[in-house]
Design a protein around this motif. Sequence first.
Motif, PDB file in Angstrom:
ATOM      1  N   ASN A  69       0.631  -1.221   0.057  1.00  0.00           N
ATOM      2  CA  ASN A  69      -0.176   0.036   0.012  1.00  0.00           C
ATOM      3  C   ASN A  69       0.644   1.192  -0.065  1.00  0.00           C
ATOM      4  O   ASN A  69       0.601   2.327  -0.670  1.00  0.00           O
ATOM      5  CB  ASN A  69      -0.819  -0.082   1.256  1.00  0.00           C
ATOM      6  N   LYS A  70       1.996   1.297   0.901  1.00  0.00           N
ATOM      7  CA  LYS A  70       2.966   2.379   0.875  1.00  0.00           C
ATOM      8  C   LYS A  70       3.581   2.678  -0.557  1.00  0.00           C
ATOM      9  O   LYS A  70       3.701   3.733  -1.187  1.00  0.00           O
ATOM     10  CB  LYS A  70       3.942   2.204   1.807  1.00  0.00           C
ATOM     11  N   LYS A  71       3.914   1.308  -1.335  1.00  0.00           N
ATOM     12  CA  LYS A  71       4.387   1.467  -2.569  1.00  0.00           C
ATOM     13  C   LYS A  71       3.508   2.029  -3.825  1.00  0.00           C
ATOM     14  O   LYS A  71       3.749   2.686  -4.444  1.00  0.00           O
ATOM     15  CB  LYS A  71       5.043   0.339  -3.240  1.00  0.00           C
ATOM     16  N   PHE A  72       2.305   1.959  -3.428  1.00  0.00           N
ATOM     17  CA  PHE A  72       1.266   2.407  -4.386  1.00  0.00           C
ATOM     18  C   PHE A  72       0.580   3.899  -4.204  1.00  0.00           C
ATOM     19  O   PHE A  72      -0.475   4.122  -4.643  1.00  0.00           O
ATOM     20  CB  PHE A  72       0.235   1.112  -4.422  1.00  0.00           C
ATOM     21  N   LEU A  73       0.987   4.061  -3.107  1.00  0.00           N
ATOM     22  CA  LEU A  73       0.445   5.576  -2.591  1.00  0.00           C
ATOM     23  C   LEU A  73       0.500   6.792  -3.428  1.00  0.00           C
ATOM     24  O   LEU A  73      -0.125   7.597  -3.628  1.00  0.00           O
ATOM     25  CB  LEU A  73       1.097   6.077  -1.239  1.00  0.00           C
ATOM     26  N   LYS A  74       1.598   6.623  -4.628  1.00  0.00           N
ATOM     27  CA  LYS A  74       1.802   7.744  -5.618  1.00  0.00           C
ATOM     28  C   LYS A  74       0.829   7.468  -6.636  1.00  0.00           C
ATOM     29  O   LYS A  74       0.696   8.561  -7.436  1.00  0.00           O
ATOM     30  CB  LYS A  74       3.262   7.372  -6.056  1.00  0.00           C
ATOM     31  N   TYR A  75      -0.032   6.664  -6.612  1.00  0.00           N
ATOM     32  CA  TYR A  75      -0.998   6.572  -7.946  1.00  0.00           C
ATOM     33  C   TYR A  75      -2.333   7.049  -7.306  1.00  0.00           C
ATOM     34  O   TYR A  75      -2.798   7.198  -6.039  1.00  0.00           O
ATOM     35  CB  TYR A  75      -1.324   5.233  -8.185  1.00  0.00           C
ATOM     36  N   SER A  76      -3.242   7.346  -8.004  1.00  0.00           N
ATOM     37  CA  SER A  76      -4.797   7.926  -7.590  1.00  0.00           C
ATOM     38  C   SER A  76      -5.307   6.562  -7.056  1.00  0.00           C
ATOM     39  O   SER A  76      -4.840   5.518  -6.966  1.00  0.00           O
ATOM     40  CB  SER A  76      -5.508   8.086  -9.110  1.00  0.00           C
ATOM     41  N   PHE A  77      -6.541   6.783  -6.543  1.00  0.00           N
ATOM     42  CA  PHE A  77      -7.162   6.087  -5.887  1.00  0.00           C
ATOM     43  C   PHE A  77      -7.653   4.657  -6.363  1.00  0.00           C
ATOM     44  O   PHE A  77      -7.458   3.396  -5.986  1.00  0.00           O
ATOM     45  CB  PHE A  77      -8.433   6.503  -5.090  1.00  0.00           C
ATOM     46  N   PHE A  78      -7.863   4.734  -7.518  1.00  0.00           N
ATOM     47  CA  PHE A  78      -8.586   3.653  -8.364  1.00  0.00           C
ATOM     48  C   PHE A  78      -7.390   2.804  -8.847  1.00  0.00           C
ATOM     49  O   PHE A  78      -7.518   1.517  -8.922  1.00  0.00           O
ATOM     50  CB  PHE A  78      -9.525   4.043  -9.617  1.00  0.00           C
ATOM     51  N   LYS A  79      -6.394   3.387  -9.416  1.00  0.00           N
ATOM     52  CA  LYS A  79      -5.047   2.670  -9.561  1.00  0.00           C
ATOM     53  C   LYS A  79      -4.606   2.050  -8.602  1.00  0.00           C
ATOM     54  O   LYS A  79      -4.001   0.620  -8.673  1.00  0.00           O
ATOM     55  CB  LYS A  79      -4.011   3.705 -10.189  1.00  0.00           C
ATOM     56  N   ARG A  80      -4.602   2.668  -7.421  1.00  0.00           N
ATOM     57  CA  ARG A  80      -3.865   1.973  -6.115  1.00  0.00           C
ATOM     58  C   ARG A  80      -4.807   0.868  -5.860  1.00  0.00           C
ATOM     59  O   ARG A  80      -4.287  -0.253  -5.643  1.00  0.00           O
ATOM     60  CB  ARG A  80      -4.035   2.827  -5.044  1.00  0.00           C
TER      61      ARG A  80
END
Length: 111
Positions: A69-80
Amino acid sequence: MTLETLERIEELLIYFLGVQVIFSILVFLLGRIMLDVYEAGVSEKPKTVFQRTFTFVINAFFGIGPYLNKKFLKYSFFKRKFFMLISIVVQLFASIIVYYVIKNLLRAIFL
């Protein structure tokens, strides 16, 4: 090593891998609620032996979901959420493969 001992080791392995996958699913579904619970038990820079040990145990059992989740925080909500869902599916299949590899290795070595 007896068959019962091997079965207990396999059960512990199932427990460990299952907890990782389930916590990742909970992070996917509940998001910040689960991360707040996780972060309450983890010290960013542990100073004492107790803090280091506790942080290691928490990361060992629950670490992959919050890490992803920390790695995916740079993306928008739906992409994350999409990336998290894909990573959970990959994690599930990887856990199954790891379980069967370790199970067969233990049985080949000790039986």
